[in-house]
Every structure is written in C-alpha cells, then in structure tokens.
Design a protein around this motif. Sequence first.
Motif, short mmCIF file in Angstrom:
data_model
loop_
_atom_site.label_atom_id
_atom_site.label_comp_id
_atom_site.label_asym_id
_atom_site.label_seq_id
_atom_site.Cartn_x
_atom_site.Cartn_y
_atom_site.Cartn_z
N UNK A 702 0.83 -1.21 0.00
CA UNK A 702 0.00 0.00 0.00
C UNK A 702 0.86 1.25 0.00
N UNK A 703 1.95 1.21 0.77
CA UNK A 703 2.85 2.36 0.82
C UNK A 703 3.51 2.58 -0.54
N UNK A 704 3.95 1.52 -1.19
CA UNK A 704 4.56 1.66 -2.52
C UNK A 704 3.60 2.33 -3.49
N UNK A 705 2.35 1.93 -3.46
CA UNK A 705 1.37 2.50 -4.38
C UNK A 705 1.06 3.95 -4.04
N UNK A 706 1.06 4.28 -2.75
CA UNK A 706 0.84 5.68 -2.37
C UNK A 706 2.01 6.55 -2.81
N UNK A 707 3.21 6.06 -2.62
CA UNK A 707 4.38 6.82 -3.05
C UNK A 707 4.43 6.97 -4.56
N UNK A 712 4.55 10.70 -9.58
CA UNK A 712 4.09 10.88 -10.95
C UNK A 712 3.93 9.60 -11.74
N UNK A 713 3.73 8.46 -11.06
CA UNK A 713 3.56 7.19 -11.73
C UNK A 713 4.78 6.29 -11.65
N UNK A 714 5.89 6.84 -11.18
CA UNK A 714 7.13 6.06 -11.06
C UNK A 714 7.12 5.32 -9.73
N UNK A 715 7.29 3.99 -9.77
CA UNK A 715 7.38 3.21 -8.54
C UNK A 715 8.73 3.37 -7.86
N UNK A 716 9.75 3.75 -8.61
CA UNK A 716 11.14 3.74 -8.12
C UNK A 716 11.70 5.16 -8.19
#
Length: 865
Positions: A702-707, A712-716
């Motif tokens: 959930x935190x990864x998706x919130x970040x 701007x759509x970048x997971x990393x």
Amino acid sequence: MRRWSVFLLTGLLSGLSQAQAPQEISLHVEAHRPGAPVLVGLPFPRGALYSPDHVRLEDREGREVPAQVTEVTTWEPADSSLKWIWVFFFAGSEAPYRLVYGPHVRRTLLFTPRVTVVNNQREGGGAEVTTGPLRFVVAKGSGGFLKEVWLDAEGDGFEEDDRIATGPEGRGSFLDLLDDLGPDSSEAVILRITKARGTGPLHAVLKIEGEYRYHRPDNNPSPFVTYLHAYAGQPYVRVLHTITYTGNPDKHRRLSGQYALIATSADSILDEEQLRGDPGWTQPDDRMAGVGLALVPHVGEPVRCMAGYFEGPWWQPGPERLQESTPAPVCRVLQSGPDPTRMPPLPNSTPDRRLEGFTAQLSGLDRPVARAAGWLDLRGPRGGIAWGIRFFFEEYPKALEGSAARLTAYLWPPTVEPMQFARWSADELDGGMLGNFAQGLTKTTELVLFFHGPEVSIDSVRQVLGYVLDPPVAHADPAWYAGSLVYGRLAPASERFPEFERGLAYKFAWWRFNQRWEPWYGMFDFGDGLTYYFNGDWFMWNNNEPAVDFMWWLHFMRTGSRAAYLTAEAASRHTMDVDNIHWPADPVYHGETNSALDYWRYREQPKGTPYLGIGRRHGRQHWTALLSAHVWVQGWLAAYYLAGYHRGLDVARLTGETYLKRIWGAHDLRGRRLYLSVWNLAELWDATKDPRYEAELRDRVRLMLRLQEEQGGNLVVDRYGYAQVYASHGLYRYWQLTGDPQVRQALVRHARYVRDVPPLNHEMESYLSSIHSLLVGYEFTGEASFLEEALRRAEVLKTDALPEEAFSRMTQRELAGALEAVSHLPESERGRPAIWKMTQGLRTFGWTHAFNVPWLLYWLERTQR
C-alpha cells in the motif's frame, strides 16, 4: 437452441475429461548413480494438482518406483492447488523417469522397508531412528551428535553386539576456541529435536538444535543446528551441521554507539574517524581452534584405514587413487591450501598462471599431493565406518582422523592455524564502514556417515559416499519450470535467439571459470565470488547483491545444467550462512515442558540483536560492512523448493522477523529498502503462508502505491533506478498471489513511466533494469510499444559467438579479452568504470541481464515467428 446446448455440454464434458486425464512430467537425473537417494523439487501451474496423494513416479517401462511426495507450498490465497512438491526416491538402474499426476492417479503407500522415528522430547529423552539395517539414537543433553548406533549387518535383528558406534560424552561435536588466555574447549548440549518437513516412510529428517558451552565466562555459548537425513533400508546418514561464531573477532577498543549506515536511532552515532588507527582491529581475539564431529567406533581391533586422493595439479586432478594405512597412533587425511584464514590480500592466481599451494597429507603416503578425495574408511573385524566431507577440497582446511578409540571429522582441523576474524586493516573503510561484524556468522558443512560390515568392498564404500560427495541432480524439462509460471513468464533456454542466450551463458561460464582459476575457495569463501574485475585483478566479495544465488537457480531451471545446480547450491549456502547475522537471537518459547514456570523464565531472557537476519555489503572481507538494504531471500527459498534444503527457509524467516520489527522506522520503508522488502516478503509469505508476513507485506505494498502517486507514476525513485527489478518482480509476485487489480494497474502505470522517461541515473544499471517492468506492462495490456521499447533497450545485450573451447583452453587474460570482443555493452559516458561489462562479476548482471532477459525471451518466442 437445443443443438447449441448439446454442443456446449459436449465441449464441457470433453474439457473436463481432458482435465481429469493423467498428465506426465519427464524427470532426468544427471550423474545418475544406481541406489542413490534423490530429492527433486517440482513446481506446478496453478490449478494443476490439488493433492500430493495424486502423484506417482514411474520408470521408462511404466513400472511404479516407490516414492515419497511432500506438499511444500500452495498457490494460496489465489488458489488451493499445490505450487511446489518434493519427490523423494532411490535411483534405479536406469533413467529417465516420469511423474504421473491427476485426480485419478494413486501410488503405493505401503513401503518395505520403511524408516521409523520415535521422538521423545521429555527431559533426558531423545529420538530413535530405525532404517532397517541401521538404528541410531540422538539424545537431549550432553553429547552433541549421535549417542548410539547399531548396525544389523546379518539381518537377524538388533542385538547388543550390533552396536557399532557411540558418542563421546559432551564431545560428539565441538567448536573449541583460542584467545590470549589459552584454549577453551567446548561441551556440546542438545536442547531440542524435531522432525522436519519431508519426514516420511522413505526419508526422515531430524532437526537437532543445541549449543556449545565453555568453561570460561568470557566466552559466549554458541548455537549449533544439525539436520540428519536417514533413509529406508540404508545404513548411512547425511549430515548438515551448522556452527555459529559468537566470539569477539578482534581487540579494537569498543566505543558506545551505532554505525550511521545501520543506526536504529539518532542517538549516540559512532564517529568512525575516532576508530581509525586502532591496531586492535587487526589483532585477532577469539579464534576457532578446532571444529568437528566425533564418534567412538566399536569395530574391533586391529583396525585399518583407507582413503582416496588425486595425483596431478589441483585444477586438473587425475583418476582417484587409494591409500591404505594402519593407525600409528591415528590415520589421517588433511587438506589445506594457501592461507586457510583467507586474510586479504588474498592469495590468488595471476591472469596467466594458476597459483600453487594446495596440499593434502595422507597417512602412509610418503609425499603430499594437491587434492584428497575427502573420505576415510575405518574398519576392523566387527565392521567399518566411513566418513566423508563434501567440498573437502573447496572448503579447506578439512581433516579426517581415525583410530580404534575415536573417529573424527574436522571441519576446522586443530593442526592448522586457528581461524581468525580480525580486520585486514585498521584504517581503510570497507563499504563505507570501519567495522567488524563477524560475531553471529554461521557455516554449514555437509557430511555422510556409512556404517558397514567388515567384508564390504572399498568400491561399495566409495559408491555410497558418492551419493553425497558427488550427488546426482534430478530435474524436469526446463519448459516445465517455465510453464509453471511460479516465477512469471520466462522462457527456458533455447537456440532460437542465440545472441541473447550467449550473454547469459557466457557470463555464468566466466564466473565458474574464475571460481576455479583464482580460486574462490576456502571454508568461509566458497560459494561467493568477487565482483569487480579491473586490469587483470578481482576486487570485493559480492556478498549476494542482488540475489546472485537466485540467478544461478534460475539458470538451472532454464537449462537443466547440473553445474548450475551445484553452483547455486554452494552460493545459497554461503550467503545464508556467512553473509548474514544469526546471533544473538530472540528467545523462543516452545512449550514442551509441563512446568508453567518455564514460560515466565523465558519472558525474562534478554532479547537478541536487532540486526538478526540482515545481510552484508560487498567488501574486502565478508564481515566488515553491513547495510540496511542488503538481504535477498529469493535464492534461499529456491534452494528450499528445488533441493529440499531446510535451512533456506530457516534463514529466510530471520529476515522476515526483522521486517516485522521495523527497526529502522521510515528509513526501512523508503527507496530500495522498501522495494526489496516487498520482493523478499512476497517470497516468504508464499513459502510460509504466515499471516504476520502477509499483513506486513500488504502494508508495504500500500505504501509503494501511495508513493507512486507522489512520484508521478514512477514506482522507483531516481536515486535507486537499478532497483526497477526489485519493484517489478516483487509486485508481480504479490499480484500472482492476490490478483489485486490496484497492483496490476500500478505496474502498468510504472511501465508507461519508464517507457517515456528512461531511468539513466546509474547509466546501464538503471536503463536495462527497466526491461522487466516494460515486459510486465506488455503482459497486462498488450500495448506493443512496451515490448518494442524493451527490445530497443536490449540491443546492447546481444553477444557474438566465442571461439569453440574458449573456456577450456584460454588463460584468464585471454578469455577476458575474448569476452570483451564479443560483447556489445557500452563504456560509461561519465568516465567511471563500466561495472556492467561482460568481464565483471555477477552483481550488476542481475540488474542488466539475469532478471530481465529470460522474461524478454518469453515474449520474443511468441511475437517473432
């Protein structure tokens, strides 16, 4: 309408009939040895198999082969079908085999003979295992190994004169220390014995937990774990013995505080400048003076010994020869080599010539040779005991000693210099730290014990020992592993796209070449390799970044290569043991006594280290640098699935427990630490179905998706562009288990982002690491631009062909030049060394090739006809 109903019903019944029809898997056994115990781990596609009872093993003629099948894990929560099983059997006179499975398939469950285990865990109790011809007892309390062993060589039942070995009181296993106060011998105490997963009628596995205790209070108790494997109808046991170093490695002055790179608070941070120049860093304190396992033989007198050795140079041994001797007072086999403690600078070969310095000494042989075979057979008029140590040469120093009074396998012989863990330098940083974290490392050694009658031939002894010392490797067709989708949509190795396959195959072959050229051997080094190759020299142990052992397991599944399997096995064992912190652990309450007071005493015991289960950073020595993001469980769990290696799951759990504690606060929940933790936890939850790991994983996802929304759509984040493979593989594994549509959409958005905004912060490391993310986007959407961009980035991964026999005929220098000549990988545009080049180690290879290309080839096979 009726016609269509009949047609639909016919189609459904046909599909149901096909689904219920027995299916087959071909099984191959490399280095096939008739009679050898074989365990093969097999994955199954989702929905293909729902019970281990519906599996049968057959030979090529269709005859059933007695087999024991164990459920390892399932596809839950997505589906209750089986994901991994273990199939255990004894190799017949012929191979290959086939595994038949389906809802109507049944196998014979009445085994004769069968192994039985009686485990009495009361105070003073123990476990008694009977295989048919062999019976042995492991007792709680003082001892540390086998208490009594009987061999029914005549087949007329166990009698008093069938006792063939007993354990020496308190010294069945030992880890003796040496410091300035002198030697401190250990007493081994067994605390707990359990039956491990995979125990059944043909194959039993005991997990024995204990500790070494010392006479002086300045020496900490040292935990040990032994896995004993016993086999129905067989008079031998396989032993995996793990020791833990709990001493003080050096004499540097201890300053209060924590290192900034692994700090669990902002208070009392060490100033490493104050640590520089302290000569105590290079002065060893507690050293390992002798480590081993021992038995008292009851074979009668006089006794004689037989051992094997090889003539010729260490890198090109000739046929095995035999040496017989009579103990005077003991017979001995000792294997050593250049600088057993492996203190930097390492003794290595040059780019043009291999080093010398390996020596093996055998009783009765009037000269040293380079290599011993790693076994010793002691026999008398009542019977014999043969003991072998696997990787006897590669994990030097090792020794075997035998006499009428004692038979000992030395994992660190007392006749060589003690093993020390001091730093090589009092000034130089390693991985940005001036530290020493050797306390808490472990080491596992594999052995085999064969109890036999006095007339058994030495050829039979060698055959049985070879089951463990040079084991067969079983596997399915590579297409089966790929088609199971347990690791997503990857392709088995093939000849369709050689320009990409060569980039993988040559790199793995280069690593194995250097393992045997440098060589990367030694008790605490074997399995690992150095990571940077500049100007004909290697630098810095890899310490598994990024899941190097998992790369080898993937290579094995894609190729069926026995060499890849053995390399993966050694790599996993090294990194889970040496490259991790294992001590002191939190106390565990098992509830195996009747006293309620035991629980309250357990609550009063001190907590363990907060760093339990975290990994090393690449460095000059394995134990001089830690980092909060450096631990990879994927290969350990692959060893558990594919090889039935129980310790892989044990050590992965240590990492999972550390994640639950969140010792680094929000630091642990950002950047590559977050992405890697999701991948690790997804693998661990899959293996255990532990709801605590599930809850922690879901929260981090959930935190990864919130970040991602904030980025701007970048997971990393840009700082960790090379961590693309952690994010994409970790979230994909999570999606496989849960089908979470939000995660699926997040992966698509990320693919779109890295397509349009290529990550370049680490040049090729980041740029190529995005290939898997693009492929996942293509899988979920069918959008051609994702695959097109993945192929465009992969152009530099194409590799031309080398001359035939390059790896067998060239020197290191010649081979390095040849590899660079066929590679298309570019130089750095920023003037820094291009650590992604073909001649480097396997660290950057994970980000550029290993976790990308097999998945790229899957889609190439389906889109380029």
